[in-house]
Scaffold this active site. Sequence first.
Site, PDB file in Angstrom:
ATOM      1  N   VAL A 275       0.826  -1.210   0.000  1.00  0.00           N
ATOM      2  CA  VAL A 275       0.000   0.000   0.000  1.00  0.00           C
ATOM      3  C   VAL A 275       0.862   1.262   0.000  1.00  0.00           C
ATOM      4  O   VAL A 275       0.655   2.187  -0.794  1.00  0.00           O
ATOM      5  CB  VAL A 275      -0.968  -0.015   1.205  1.00  0.00           C
ATOM      6  CG1 VAL A 275      -1.653   1.325   1.386  1.00  0.00           C
ATOM      7  CG2 VAL A 275      -2.013  -1.103   0.999  1.00  0.00           C
TER       8      VAL A 275
ATOM      9  N   LEU B  30      -7.181  -0.550  -2.970  1.00  0.00           N
ATOM     10  CA  LEU B  30      -6.491  -1.149  -4.117  1.00  0.00           C
ATOM     11  C   LEU B  30      -6.452  -2.670  -4.022  1.00  0.00           C
ATOM     12  O   LEU B  30      -6.499  -3.242  -2.940  1.00  0.00           O
ATOM     13  CB  LEU B  30      -5.074  -0.593  -4.250  1.00  0.00           C
ATOM     14  CG  LEU B  30      -4.045  -0.818  -3.140  1.00  0.00           C
ATOM     15  CD1 LEU B  30      -3.479  -2.213  -3.138  1.00  0.00           C
ATOM     16  CD2 LEU B  30      -2.928   0.189  -3.289  1.00  0.00           C
TER      17      LEU B  30
ATOM     18  N   CYS C  53      -5.666  -9.351   3.204  1.00  0.00           N
ATOM     19  CA  CYS C  53      -6.760  -8.490   3.681  1.00  0.00           C
ATOM     20  C   CYS C  53      -8.008  -9.231   4.150  1.00  0.00           C
ATOM     21  O   CYS C  53      -8.409  -9.077   5.305  1.00  0.00           O
ATOM     22  CB  CYS C  53      -7.120  -7.480   2.596  1.00  0.00           C
ATOM     23  SG  CYS C  53      -5.783  -6.314   2.317  1.00  0.00           S
TER      24      CYS C  53
ATOM     25  N   LYS D  40      -7.831 -11.371   7.498  1.00  0.00           N
ATOM     26  CA  LYS D  40      -7.550 -10.595   8.718  1.00  0.00           C
ATOM     27  C   LYS D  40      -8.642  -9.544   8.974  1.00  0.00           C
ATOM     28  O   LYS D  40      -9.008  -9.299  10.118  1.00  0.00           O
ATOM     29  CB  LYS D  40      -6.148  -9.983   8.629  1.00  0.00           C
ATOM     30  CG  LYS D  40      -6.066  -8.522   8.323  1.00  0.00           C
ATOM     31  CD  LYS D  40      -4.650  -8.014   8.349  1.00  0.00           C
ATOM     32  CE  LYS D  40      -4.473  -6.848   7.409  1.00  0.00           C
ATOM     33  NZ  LYS D  40      -5.362  -5.725   7.587  1.00  0.00           N
TER      34      LYS D  40
ATOM     35  N   LYS E 298      -3.786 -15.260  -5.287  1.00  0.00           N
ATOM     36  CA  LYS E 298      -4.546 -14.975  -6.505  1.00  0.00           C
ATOM     37  C   LYS E 298      -3.528 -14.657  -7.597  1.00  0.00           C
ATOM     38  O   LYS E 298      -2.342 -14.465  -7.289  1.00  0.00           O
ATOM     39  CB  LYS E 298      -5.523 -13.810  -6.297  1.00  0.00           C
ATOM     40  CG  LYS E 298      -4.855 -12.469  -6.047  1.00  0.00           C
ATOM     41  CD  LYS E 298      -5.880 -11.348  -6.019  1.00  0.00           C
ATOM     42  CE  LYS E 298      -5.194 -10.001  -5.878  1.00  0.00           C
ATOM     43  NZ  LYS E 298      -6.115  -8.888  -5.850  1.00  0.00           N
TER      44      LYS E 298
ATOM     45  N   ARG F 133       0.280 -14.617   1.572  1.00  0.00           N
ATOM     46  CA  ARG F 133      -0.298 -14.551   2.913  1.00  0.00           C
ATOM     47  C   ARG F 133      -1.672 -15.240   2.914  1.00  0.00           C
ATOM     48  O   ARG F 133      -2.510 -14.943   2.080  1.00  0.00           O
ATOM     49  CB  ARG F 133      -0.412 -13.088   3.380  1.00  0.00           C
ATOM     50  CG  ARG F 133       0.952 -12.492   3.714  1.00  0.00           C
ATOM     51  CD  ARG F 133       0.866 -11.055   4.131  1.00  0.00           C
ATOM     52  NE  ARG F 133       0.844 -10.130   2.998  1.00  0.00           N
ATOM     53  CZ  ARG F 133       0.930  -8.804   3.118  1.00  0.00           C
ATOM     54  NH1 ARG F 133       1.036  -8.258   4.298  1.00  0.00           N
ATOM     55  NH2 ARG F 133       0.916  -8.040   2.040  1.00  0.00           N
TER      56      ARG F 133
HETATM   57  P1  NAD Z   1       3.101  -4.686   4.072  1.00  0.00           P
HETATM   58  O1  NAD Z   1       3.417  -5.654   5.133  1.00  0.00           O
HETATM   59  O2  NAD Z   1       3.347  -5.030   2.635  1.00  0.00           O
HETATM   60  O3  NAD Z   1       3.873  -3.319   4.364  1.00  0.00           O
HETATM   61  C1  NAD Z   1       3.938  -2.701   5.617  1.00  0.00           C
HETATM   62  C2  NAD Z   1       5.283  -2.010   5.716  1.00  0.00           C
HETATM   63  O4  NAD Z   1       5.311  -1.206   6.891  1.00  0.00           O
HETATM   64  C3  NAD Z   1       6.453  -2.992   5.840  1.00  0.00           C
HETATM   65  O5  NAD Z   1       7.386  -2.736   4.807  1.00  0.00           O
HETATM   66  C4  NAD Z   1       7.031  -2.681   7.214  1.00  0.00           C
HETATM   67  O6  NAD Z   1       8.448  -2.844   7.265  1.00  0.00           O
HETATM   68  C5  NAD Z   1       6.641  -1.253   7.377  1.00  0.00           C
HETATM   69  N1  NAD Z   1       6.672  -0.759   8.767  1.00  0.00           N
HETATM   70  C6  NAD Z   1       6.281  -1.374   9.902  1.00  0.00           C
HETATM   71  N2  NAD Z   1       6.489  -0.571  10.974  1.00  0.00           N
HETATM   72  C7  NAD Z   1       6.994   0.580  10.502  1.00  0.00           C
HETATM   73  C8  NAD Z   1       7.411   1.799  11.100  1.00  0.00           C
HETATM   74  N3  NAD Z   1       7.329   1.983  12.423  1.00  0.00           N
HETATM   75  N4  NAD Z   1       7.885   2.773  10.306  1.00  0.00           N
HETATM   76  C9  NAD Z   1       7.987   2.593   8.981  1.00  0.00           C
HETATM   77  N5  NAD Z   1       7.609   1.467   8.354  1.00  0.00           N
HETATM   78  C10 NAD Z   1       7.124   0.476   9.100  1.00  0.00           C
HETATM   79  O7  NAD Z   1       1.573  -4.298   4.286  1.00  0.00           O
HETATM   80  P2  NAD Z   1       0.501  -3.800   3.194  1.00  0.00           P
HETATM   81  O8  NAD Z   1      -0.033  -4.983   2.465  1.00  0.00           O
HETATM   82  O9  NAD Z   1       1.071  -2.656   2.449  1.00  0.00           O
HETATM   83  O10 NAD Z   1      -0.662  -3.292   4.160  1.00  0.00           O
HETATM   84  C11 NAD Z   1      -0.552  -2.105   4.919  1.00  0.00           C
HETATM   85  C12 NAD Z   1      -1.934  -1.754   5.432  1.00  0.00           C
HETATM   86  O11 NAD Z   1      -2.817  -1.478   4.341  1.00  0.00           O
HETATM   87  C13 NAD Z   1      -2.611  -2.873   6.235  1.00  0.00           C
HETATM   88  O12 NAD Z   1      -3.379  -2.292   7.255  1.00  0.00           O
HETATM   89  C14 NAD Z   1      -3.501  -3.519   5.209  1.00  0.00           C
HETATM   90  O13 NAD Z   1      -4.610  -4.155   5.800  1.00  0.00           O
HETATM   91  C15 NAD Z   1      -3.944  -2.340   4.385  1.00  0.00           C
HETATM   92  N6  NAD Z   1      -4.332  -2.676   3.011  1.00  0.00           N
HETATM   93  C16 NAD Z   1      -3.632  -3.589   2.288  1.00  0.00           C
HETATM   94  C17 NAD Z   1      -4.005  -3.860   0.974  1.00  0.00           C
HETATM   95  C18 NAD Z   1      -3.272  -4.884   0.170  1.00  0.00           C
HETATM   96  O14 NAD Z   1      -3.809  -5.309  -0.852  1.00  0.00           O
HETATM   97  N7  NAD Z   1      -2.079  -5.308   0.549  1.00  0.00           N
HETATM   98  C19 NAD Z   1      -5.089  -3.193   0.396  1.00  0.00           C
HETATM   99  C20 NAD Z   1      -5.763  -2.235   1.158  1.00  0.00           C
HETATM  100  C21 NAD Z   1      -5.376  -1.990   2.461  1.00  0.00           C
END
Ligand code: NAD
Length: 441
Positions: free
Chosen positions: A11, A156, A266, A269, A327, A334
């Site tokens: 994201v 997204l 997503c 969780k 997918k 995950r």
């Molecule tokens: P991800 O695990 O790919 O990325 C999270 C990033 O945050 C990691 O790189 C991690 O190192 C970093 N991080 C953790 N603690 C940190 C800190 N203190 N400072 C800076 N960086 C830090 O996760 P994601 O899939 O991008 O998801 C992020 C959020 O967005 C979640 O809440 C998820 O539910 C939501 N989301 C995800 C998607 C998806 O399709 N992946 C879609 C919509 C919403």
Amino acid sequence: MKISVVGSGYVGLVTGACLAESGVTVTCVDVDENKIDKLKNGVIPIYEPGLEQIVENNVAKNRLFFTTSLEESLKGAEAVFIAVGTPPDEDGSADLKYVLGVAKEIGQYIEDYTVVITKSTVPIGTAIKVKAAVQESLITRNADIDFDVASNPEFLKEGAAIDDFMKPDRIVIGVESEKSKSILSRVYKPFVMNGHPIIYMDIPSAELTKYTANAMLATKISFMNDIANLCEIVGADIGMVRKGIGSDTRIGNKFIYAGAGYGGSCFPKDVKAIIKTSDEYNHSLEILKSVEDVNDRQKEKIYNKISNHFNGNLKGKRIALWGLSFKPNTDDMREAPALTIISKLKEAGANVVAYDPVAMEEAKRRLGDAIEYVDDQYDALKNADALAIITEWIEFRTPDFNKMESLLNEKIIFDGRNIYDLEEMQEKEWKYYSIGRKAII
Ligand code: NAD
């Protein structure tokens, strides 16, 4: 305009790159030094079509930067997006330690008015906690700096993330002040030229909208999987039922495909988290509890079919898997159904040999030498006793059936995504098990 994006995962990185594409200066932050080093060297740590080009373009134009220093990224930034992970806690609730940790740090470093926007998926009430965490740090610093919090959940889809961000169906923003609303309107104006709306609302509604969207999509999938299981019992065909209902505009034709269960970062969780939040308010979300149960069972469905076919004796059987990611068009594994199936097969004493177009590295990281890996889909079939298709990658759709026949010990496919026609499989004399359709044996 300068923006900071904290968390450079799926994201954060997509958000940062796409915002930079609109002309603003973005600094993406992550605590993972390895990830930031890679990004600084032009290496994209995730597989997401189109992302590399946008990152490259904006780095070259000096609009996109990467750092491990949140402090550095906040210098001159009008807005900071929190896009860190919110993994499930042991009890299923969203673990907010990363989000609140970042909020606390933001309070330590902001120098001027800033909008602190939560983009991570977070339960109702999180914005209030973010506000308190920023405020607490400001008090500790003895600093009197104005700021607002906002909620801007992200919708997204991995695999189509760039398109979803650049041309969103809608943008949901929960705000608490006109000032933050005006900054966010400026940020997002370039992305709603297609006429799709920015929907402003109060912050709790924005927080709940994201969970409701994912819960609704998960519900559609589990509902169809449940009906598919009924189809198998009564001799109906879920493909026909799907077409029959999907042409009803009140129902729609999306997310009504039966399969091996939903996975990903997503749906599992977020369904868990909204159930937990609701339980905390003494409201039991019965439908969603069933959605979860049905999905847990569905992830074992293909394994059960394999086991039944071999009369429960899988010891020493060699099973080929096509598709590991949850997918197509992503390397994300995950909560992937493939993980459940692999673990059940291994438990039963089978050997698993797997191929995925992009998730091989991720699979090796997760599974090590528990299974065999091959670089070509047909290599997986050599001396295998059966093929199971778990992810509907496009390259699996029109395979060379003659070649497959020459490699497999037995002409048998377990299809967790219903990608082949029953008539064709019957004609070609394959044994073919799919979901919610008659088995050809
Ligand atoms: P991800 O695990 O790919 O990325 C999270 C990033 O945050 C990691 O790189 C991690 O190192 C970093 N991080 C953790 N603690 C940190 C800190 N203190 N400072 C800076 N960086 C830090 O996760 P994601 O899939 O991008 O998801 C992020 C959020 O967005 C979640 O809440 C998820 O539910 C939501 N989301 C995800 C998607 C998806 O399709 N992946 C879609 C919509 C919403």
